[in-house]
Design a protein around this motif. Structure first.
Motif: not given
Length: 438
Positions: A14, A17, A31, A46, A77, A79, A82-84
């Motif tokens: 994790y 972003k 990103k 995205d 993957s 999102r 606010d997190t990848y």
């Protein structure tokens, strides 16, 4: 022998972003660093929208190429707001023959070679799985222990235990090894802190059913790692607050020592001390807000963690024991949130003391300023009286030099000197009178 069929290693990674103070340029950098994990021809989608769970690649699972033909795997993957989130799955490409537990060391090396080392992560979870050969008499915990030692050099083995889809599940986490260094908090990938889950299934059917929960694990592990990351951040913020407080205390002691010796500060020095305290106080206030922000992150993600875990338990059915995953909720609630709440309360008291210090220093400057201005007014008044006297006596002395020549020859030869002496005497008399009248 600790043998498993189709040993599979999944890394759930994790990265943020964006965060509270992230600029657009920093967001684009984050990103780009995340997307660098994938092959160059990967298609991404995205959009800048808030979303709870968004798959951002096409296709959603991207096969990675390995020089070792005995391995297979893929990237996945998403999102999550606010997190990848990135899942890298790697397996021994053989679903019929047993493999030794040490195979997980090979799988880990393969996964780590696929990672962009420049990616700043906030946490990770390793998930090891496989199923037992038919009619196996091996103890699942012994197998899990050997798998863990193949993955990690850490000899810590005190797992939490449970069951999931008829499989035995073991969780290993070392929260007591808390070392809140900046490197550890900002790059969990290279830190010694780790979260590992090992699932040993009785057969292929159970393992394949468990694979359907990967998306659920993606969300659950995200919330869990963000809680831990926010708590680590709060420890760094608290350390910063304490350092700011110590700096202000050092300035305050200088002022107090000067007061106790009844020394008068140069007003320039006093202003410098005030500016130092004021600048530090601004940083202190920002850190205090940041501490509250970390608490909010934990509260939000703890709520999401509990909801996601409830959904997993409902989806898996009643014959599963995942209570060990609920222990983290209790830890976050009873330790992390409680600790940060107490820190905020204590630091707010510190803020009040710091504000009192600033007010006291500012008052001292005002007093020094008043005394300086008052002394200057005294000087002007006394000097004005002397100058006025000299001006008034200059011409009369010349006119009366015949009268004074027999009494004082000095007045005849030096009329201005005589006037100056009289002016000084008058200035002294004026100064004494003003001093008595105050």
């Amino acid at each position: 022998m600790s043998d498993l069929i189709y040993p599979t290693l999944d890394l759930f990674l994790y990265a943020l972003k964006t965060s509270l103070n992230t600029t657009d340029a920093e967001t684009q950098t984050n990103k780009a660093a995340f997307l660098a994990q994938f092959p160059s021809d990967t298609q991404f989608n995205d959009p800048d929208i808030e979303t709870e769970y968004l798959e951002i690649t096409h296709p959603t699972q991207i096969t990675f190429i390995s020089h070792n033909k005995t391995l297979e795997g893929y990237y996945y993957s998403v999102r999550l707001n606010d997190t990848y989130g990135l899942q890298i799955d790697c397996s021994i490409n053989n679903q019929t023959e047993t493999q030794p537990a040490k195979s997980f060391a090979i799988l880990k090396t393969e996964i780590e070679q696929k990672l962009n080392k420049e990616l700043v992560t906030i946490g990770q979870t390793w998930l090891l799985s496989g199923w037992l050969p038919e009619n196996s008499s091996q103890n699942p915990e012994d197998i899990a222990k050997d798998c863990y030692y193949a993955l990690s050099k850490d000899t810590y083995w005190q797992p939490e235990k449970g069951t999931f889809l008829d499989g035995k599940v073991f969780e290993i986490w070392c929260p007591e090894n808390e070392n809140y260094s900046l490197h550890k908090v900002t790059n969990a990938l290279n830190s010694h802190e780790h979260h590992v889950i090992i699932a040993i299934y009785p057969n292929r059917e159970s393992a394949e059913q468990a694979a359907e929960f990967y998306k659920d694990w993606m969300g659950l592990f995200c919330y869990r790692n963000k809680i831990w990351w926010a708590y680590c951040q709060s420890r760094l913020v608290k350390e910063s607050l304490l350092n700011h407080y110590k700096q202000i205390e050092a300035n305050r002691k200088i002022t107090n020592q000067s007061n106790s010796r009844q020394e008068k500060h140069n007003i320039t020095i006093s202003r410098k001390i005030l500016n130092n305290i004021d600048n530090i106080l601004q940083q202190y206030t920002i850190d205090l807000l940041n501490l509250s922000f970390q608490k909010q992150i934990i509260e939000i993600n703890l709520s999401n963690y509990q909801l996601r875990l409830a959904l997993i338990k409902e989806k898996a059915g009643q014959n599963n024991q995942l209570d060990f995953l609920e222990k983290f909720s209790g830890l976050a609630n009873k330790k992390y949130l409680l600790q940060i709440t107490k820190d905020i309360e204590n630091m707010q008291l510190g803020l009040q003391l710091l504000e009192d210090t600033i007010n006291a220093t500012r008052s001292r400057i005002e007093v020094e300023k008043y005394e300086r201005e008052h002394n200057f007014q005294e000087l002007v008044a006394v000097a004005g009286a002397g100058i006025a006297t000299v001006s008034l006596l200059k011409e009369p002395v010349k006119d009366c030099k015949d009268i004074f020549k027999q009494v004082q020859p000095f007045c005849k030869e030096y009329p201005f000197s005589f006037s100056l002496i009289v002016g000084i005497i008058v200035s002294f008399v004026v100064w004494r009178l003003r001093k008595r009248l105050r």
